[in-house]
Enzyme design. Structure first.
Site, PDB file in Angstrom:
ATOM      1  N   ASP A  65       1.582  19.030  30.757  1.00  0.00           N
ATOM      2  CA  ASP A  65       0.195  19.431  30.529  1.00  0.00           C
ATOM      3  C   ASP A  65      -0.327  18.674  29.312  1.00  0.00           C
ATOM      4  OD1 ASP A  65      -2.204  20.614  29.994  1.00  0.00           O
ATOM      5  OD2 ASP A  65      -1.426  22.645  29.747  1.00  0.00           O
ATOM      6  N   GLU A 143       5.872  -3.947   7.983  1.00  0.00           N
ATOM      7  CA  GLU A 143       6.503  -3.557   6.717  1.00  0.00           C
ATOM      8  C   GLU A 143       5.953  -2.205   6.248  1.00  0.00           C
ATOM      9  OE1 GLU A 143       7.167  -8.073   4.872  1.00  0.00           O
ATOM     10  OE2 GLU A 143       5.524  -6.821   4.143  1.00  0.00           O
ATOM     11  N   GLU A 145       5.718   1.101   4.204  1.00  0.00           N
ATOM     12  CA  GLU A 145       6.221   1.663   2.945  1.00  0.00           C
ATOM     13  C   GLU A 145       6.091   3.183   2.982  1.00  0.00           C
ATOM     14  OE1 GLU A 145       4.760  -2.112   0.167  1.00  0.00           O
ATOM     15  OE2 GLU A 145       3.435  -0.384   0.492  1.00  0.00           O
ATOM     16  N   GLU A 200       9.885   0.118  -4.324  1.00  0.00           N
ATOM     17  CA  GLU A 200       8.577  -0.527  -4.425  1.00  0.00           C
ATOM     18  C   GLU A 200       7.981  -0.319  -5.821  1.00  0.00           C
ATOM     19  OE1 GLU A 200       6.196  -2.358  -3.542  1.00  0.00           O
ATOM     20  OE2 GLU A 200       6.997  -3.195  -1.692  1.00  0.00           O
ATOM     21  N   GLU A 207      10.624   0.668   0.366  1.00  0.00           N
ATOM     22  CA  GLU A 207      10.348  -0.171   1.529  1.00  0.00           C
ATOM     23  C   GLU A 207      11.656  -0.613   2.167  1.00  0.00           C
ATOM     24  OE1 GLU A 207       8.546  -4.595   2.380  1.00  0.00           O
ATOM     25  OE2 GLU A 207       7.308  -3.235   1.182  1.00  0.00           O
ATOM     26  N   HIS A 256       2.001  -3.818   5.951  1.00  0.00           N
ATOM     27  CA  HIS A 256       1.641  -5.206   6.205  1.00  0.00           C
ATOM     28  C   HIS A 256       2.210  -5.629   7.558  1.00  0.00           C
ATOM     29  CE1 HIS A 256       1.916  -5.541   1.535  1.00  0.00           C
ATOM     30  NE2 HIS A 256       0.844  -4.870   1.929  1.00  0.00           N
ATOM     31  N   ARG A 327      -2.415 -12.923  -2.745  1.00  0.00           N
ATOM     32  CA  ARG A 327      -2.272 -11.572  -2.209  1.00  0.00           C
ATOM     33  C   ARG A 327      -3.502 -10.688  -2.435  1.00  0.00           C
ATOM     34  NH1 ARG A 327       3.257 -10.639  -0.979  1.00  0.00           N
ATOM     35  NH2 ARG A 327       4.565 -12.363  -1.655  1.00  0.00           N
ATOM     36  N   GLU A 344       0.039 -12.771   7.437  1.00  0.00           N
ATOM     37  CA  GLU A 344       0.240 -11.358   7.106  1.00  0.00           C
ATOM     38  C   GLU A 344      -1.117 -10.679   6.959  1.00  0.00           C
ATOM     39  OE1 GLU A 344       2.570  -9.016   3.505  1.00  0.00           O
ATOM     40  OE2 GLU A 344       1.373 -10.799   3.039  1.00  0.00           O
ATOM     41  N   ARG A 346      -2.802  -7.580   5.472  1.00  0.00           N
ATOM     42  CA  ARG A 346      -2.313  -6.745   4.377  1.00  0.00           C
ATOM     43  C   ARG A 346      -2.987  -5.383   4.257  1.00  0.00           C
ATOM     44  NH1 ARG A 346       0.629  -8.619   0.554  1.00  0.00           N
ATOM     45  NH2 ARG A 346      -0.487  -7.535  -1.134  1.00  0.00           N
TER      46      ARG A 346
END
Length: 449
Positions: A65, A143, A145, A200, A207, A256, A327, A344, A346
């Site tokens: 259901d 990735e 975290e 981290e 991570e 990421h 970054r 990547e 981010r």
């Protein structure tokens, strides 16, 4: 839901037949079958059946259901079928009283035998088919975290981190090393290829990295990863949370996503003749993601708390731009070239539904290739320090992101009519509920007015 810190039979990724499964079930004295699936908001759900119902499961006749599942069906059309993906078959460890269980990750089908258009796994499969029609396959390396918090005497989380360690700290500052090792051991036994784990930047933040895979397998792996992390943390008397920004003044948790694109077995992102080694196709794919960034954020950063992570000064991207090693941009291209050429994204966070997040990223990227969009020049400035309107920014809250999603036909098509409508309604309700709250900060700030 998987629950284990015990020994699990090591199983490599393989293709299963129904007879393979029947044989393994018999050899391992399996008593129960868990049929797992994911709802619209990214929560893992499951139905447990006794082993006597194995033939029913393998014949795609397991019904449930769906009327109370977020983003699924109305009460008047609630009957759905859980169709197991045989290649996700996994023998789970002994649990309570030495019971043995097996797991399948399932696709959702309607009674007429067609895929349910609101199934997140189906939505990702549609995106993958679009890539295949253009001659491409996509791999993803996520990735995610997470934070570890302490528990009170009743087993509920409290707002105290498990440690006060920082980036790459070791024991005794890092008090999560044993937890991470147990998580890695368990994931290896579930077929994951582990790469690294570390503390981290923020206190209590961790991570664990695992190897890239196909889009569908990567999304399945993210769900398995989150379940295992939460379970192992509990067995160490901690609470694991993937909440993007649980602590004021600390970095938040991201997820990421490293994307690579292949055509005829070769990287479509690598160009040995280009000065930077990056192909025109890759820049067009990036341009598609940047062009749809505001609407994508509604999926990759899906809740009110997500936008408290996306602020300057805490290593999360704010600017809709791309770079090579910078970054501060939403998209970054690492230095690896050849078949390892990738970029990547981010801004996603680990509360995102991985199937929907990857679906909108790939659909936006393919749209960039199809329309030959221009990503512009790679950004070399530290955009955290740029105080002007020369670079567009991500939405500052969930309301802005949902507004952008509502106006983006490419992303609405990627989600499909059913999920687009249900998702936007749910998130608008979440924003309204949040807007009506009166916080402690407001009381402290305005009580004496």
């Amino acid at each position: 839901m998987m629950t284990t810190t015990e020994a699990v039979k090591e199983q490599d990724s393989k293709t299963y037949t129904k007879e393979d499964i029947r044989q393994e079930v018999q050899e391992n004295n399996v008593e129960f079958i868990l049929l797992e699936f994911t709802d619209m908001l990214g929560e893992t759900k499951n139905v447990e059946l006794p082993i006597e119902e194995l033939d029913l499961v393998l014949d795609d006749e397991a019904m449930f259901d769906s009327s109370s599942i977020s983003g699924f069906s109305e009460i008047q059309e609630s009957d759905m079928y859980l169709v197991p993906d045989l290649d996700t078959f996994l023998i789970l460890p002994a649990m309570v009283d030495e019971d043995r269980s097996a797991r399948f990750i399932c696709d959702i089908y309607k009674p007429d035998g067609t895929p349910f258009e609101g199934d997140p796994r189906y939505i990702l499969k549609r995106a993958m088919k679009k890539a295949e029609a253009m001659g491409y396959t996509v791999n993803v390396g996520p990735e995610p975290e997470f934070f570890l918090f302490k528990l009170n005497d009743e087993g509920y989380p409290i707002r105290k981190m498990n440690d006060r360690g920082g980036y790459f700290d070791s024991s005794p500052k890092d008090k999560g090393d044993k937890v991470r090792r147990d998580i890695m051991r368990t994931l290896k036994k579930y077929g994951f290829q582990m790469e690294a784990s570390h503390h981290e930047v923020a206190m209590g933040q961790h991570e664990i990295n695992f190897r890239f895979d196909s889009m569908l397998k990567a999304a399945d792996n993210i769900q398995t990863f989150k379940n295992v992390v939460k379970d192992i943390a509990t067995n160490h008397d901690y609470h694991a949370t993937f909440m993007p920004k649980p602590i004021l003044g600390e970095n938040g948790s991201g997820m990421h996503c490293h994307l690579s694109l292949f055509k005829d077995g070769d990287s479509a992102f690598y160009d040995e003749d280009a000065k930077d080694g990056v192909s025109r196709t890759m820049k067009q794919f990036i341009a598609g993601i940047l062009h749809h960034a505001s609407g994508i954020a509604a999926i990759t950063n899906p809740n009110v708390n997500s936008y408290k992570r996306l602020v300057p000064g805490y290593e999360a991207p704010v600017s809709v731009a791309w770079s090579h090693s910078n970054r501060s941009c939403m998209v970054r291209v690492p230095t690896t070239r050849g078949k390892g050429t990738r970029f990547e994204v981010r801004n996603p966070d680990p509360t995102a539904n991985p199937y929907l997040a990857l679906a909108v990223l790939i659909q936006a990227g393919l749209e960039g290739i199809h329309n030959e969009l221009d990503a512009g020049e790679a950004e070399s400035r530290n955009l955290y320090e740029v105080d002007d309107d020369s670079v567009p920014t991500l939405p500052t809250n969930l309301k802005e992101a949902i507004k952008a999603l509502r106006k983006d036909p490419v992303l609405l098509d990627a989600l499909g009519d059913h999920t687009s409508k249900a998702y936007i309604e749910d998130k608008e309700a979440e924003w309204t509920e949040y807007s009506l709250q009166v916080s402690k900060w407001e009381m402290d700030k305005y009580m004496n007015n």
